[in-house]
Write an enzyme that holds these catalytic residues in place. Structure first.
Site, PDB file in Angstrom:
ATOM      1  NE  ARG A  38      52.289  38.700  22.536  1.00  0.00           N
ATOM      2  CZ  ARG A  38      53.027  38.454  21.474  1.00  0.00           C
ATOM      3  NH1 ARG A  38      52.426  38.158  20.318  1.00  0.00           N
ATOM      4  NH2 ARG A  38      54.339  38.494  21.528  1.00  0.00           N
ATOM      5  CB  ALA A 100      55.796  41.581  23.483  1.00  0.00           C
ATOM      6  CB  SER A 101      58.415  36.674  25.556  1.00  0.00           C
ATOM      7  OG  SER A 101      59.402  37.357  26.296  1.00  0.00           O
ATOM      8  CB  ALA A 102      57.276  33.829  21.134  1.00  0.00           C
ATOM      9  CE1 TYR A 245      61.660  36.170  27.930  1.00  0.00           C
ATOM     10  CE2 TYR A 245      62.224  33.890  27.474  1.00  0.00           C
ATOM     11  CZ  TYR A 245      61.283  34.855  27.800  1.00  0.00           C
ATOM     12  OH  TYR A 245      59.987  34.496  27.988  1.00  0.00           O
TER      13      TYR A 245
END
Length: 382
Positions: A38, A100-102, A245
């Protein structure tokens, strides 16, 4: 190129270890996370939300590299842009517009999507490029088409993907329109909140294709929705979990109109916290029945709820909660009794036996969408 981060494997395993086990969070997705670290997709400056209380924290790789790395390999969403790139990432300022999504949310959506090697995938919202890279690992980069509406965000994602040696098809444009040149798709992976499912995604998918998206009602948390495209051109499926989101830019809700002083002062015996803290099944049911949006804010020890008609920003209601009171203030702008409507919808959900989220589903046709309870024949939406 040598990666400057030491012990990458240990960091990745620590991140994966923070994601609670669930049947849809598959080993294949975790293996993709191991193959695509990531940190290669998170910029040097961001805004993380850490812990159960989601404490806001600015992370700066240049100033505090250890804190930055800890946040990157936590289960935190990291805001990478505010105000469509017109603001600076600082504490308490700006509206998040890209992130940046979890990792747990990424694992959820990819698990529900269930992509197989060789599947043709349309991704709506490239963001940092991490999920495009994960999809490339899962199905092959040549099979991934990822669309990003913001040119500066798209440029950053392209650089991240190139540095990681991953080459999906990258498009700058409105993902709501899909990308017919690469259709038909077997999977559609949506990384932005959607209120109206675009018909283009269904038309560009083959029968049996799966569309996974965060359904955003504007009332409470978002909902993961998994649709299957049917041979007759409809798409149908159920709400499968939590997924919040940022809204797709073409469907952002309008701001409420300013108060012109013509509103009515009323009262209610119903505690506003009943609506503000309603469980996911209730918020989904309320939104489906009314089409109303509810936002909350704490101010001077009071809980304030704005109830708004999304089709008419000039009609809204403000409800306030103060500790110790048995009646609460209601200020209604416009003739439509929004507070009564939202409360009636809540108690209708109670009368149904308080069904949880996964008992609800959606059918999408060329004429619009229908939300239903338990079976497609039991429609509850307006």
């Amino acid at each position: 190129m040598t990666d400057p981060i030491q012990d990458v494997e240990a960091h990745v395993e620590r991140m994966i270890g923070q994601i609670p086990a669930a049947p849809h969070r598959t080993r294949r997705v975790y293996d993709a996370m191991r193959a695509v670290p990531r940190h290669r997709f998170v910029p040097p400056l961001g805004q993380a939300f850490l812990g159960a209380d989601e404490i806001e924290w600015i992370i700066d790789r240049r100033a505090r590299p250890d804190d930055w790395l800890a946040a990157v390999y936590s289960d935190s969403a990291i805001v990478t842009q505010v105000d469509d790139g017109n603001g600076e990432i600082v504490l308490g300022a700006g509206d998040p517009t890209s992130a940046a999504s979890a990792p747990s949310t990424v694992a959820d959506l990819l698990g529900w999507l269930d992509p197989e090697p060789g599947h043709r995938v349309l991704e709506v919202g490239t963001g940092t490029g991490w999920t495009a890279a994960l999809l490339s690992h899962l199905v092959g980069a040549a099979n991934v088409t990822s669309i990003e509406v913001d040119p500066s965000v798209a440029e950053g994602a392209a650089k991240n993907l190139a540095a990681a040696g991953v080459q999906p098809h990258l498009i700058v444009g409105d993902g709501a329109a899909g990308w017919p040149d690469h259709a038909p798709f077997d999977r559609v992976h949506v990384t932005c909140g959607v209120h109206t499912v675009p018909q283009e995604w269904i038309v560009q998918s083959r029968p049996g294709a799966v569309i996974v998206l965060p359904y955003s009602t504007g009332l409470g948390d978002g909902h993961g929705l998994r649709l299957t495209v049917l041979p007759d051109g409809r798409a149908q499926g159920r709400f499968v979990g939590f997924a919040a989101y940022m809204p797709i830019r073409s469907q952002r809700p309008a701001d409420a109109a300013p108060d012109d002083g013509s509103g009515q002062d009323l009262t209610t015996r119903i505690d506003p916290r009943l609506i503000a803290c309603a469980p996911s099944g209730a918020t989904l049911a309320m939104a489906a029945q009314t089409g109303l949006q509810v936002t909350t804010r704490q101010q001077d020890g009071r809980l304030l709820l704005w109830v708004m008609d999304q089709a008419d920003p000039g009609t809204w209601t403000l409800v306030g909660h103060e500790p110790g009171l048995t009646e609460f203030s209601v200020y209604q702008l416009g003739d439509r009794p929004l507070w009564d409507e939202i409360c009636d919808a809540y108690f209708r959900w109670v009368s149904w036996g308080e069904p949880v989220r996964d008992r609800f589903g959606m059918t999408v046709t060329g004429e619009g969408r229908r939300i239903w309870l338990d079976a497609p024949e039991r429609v509850i939406s307006r």
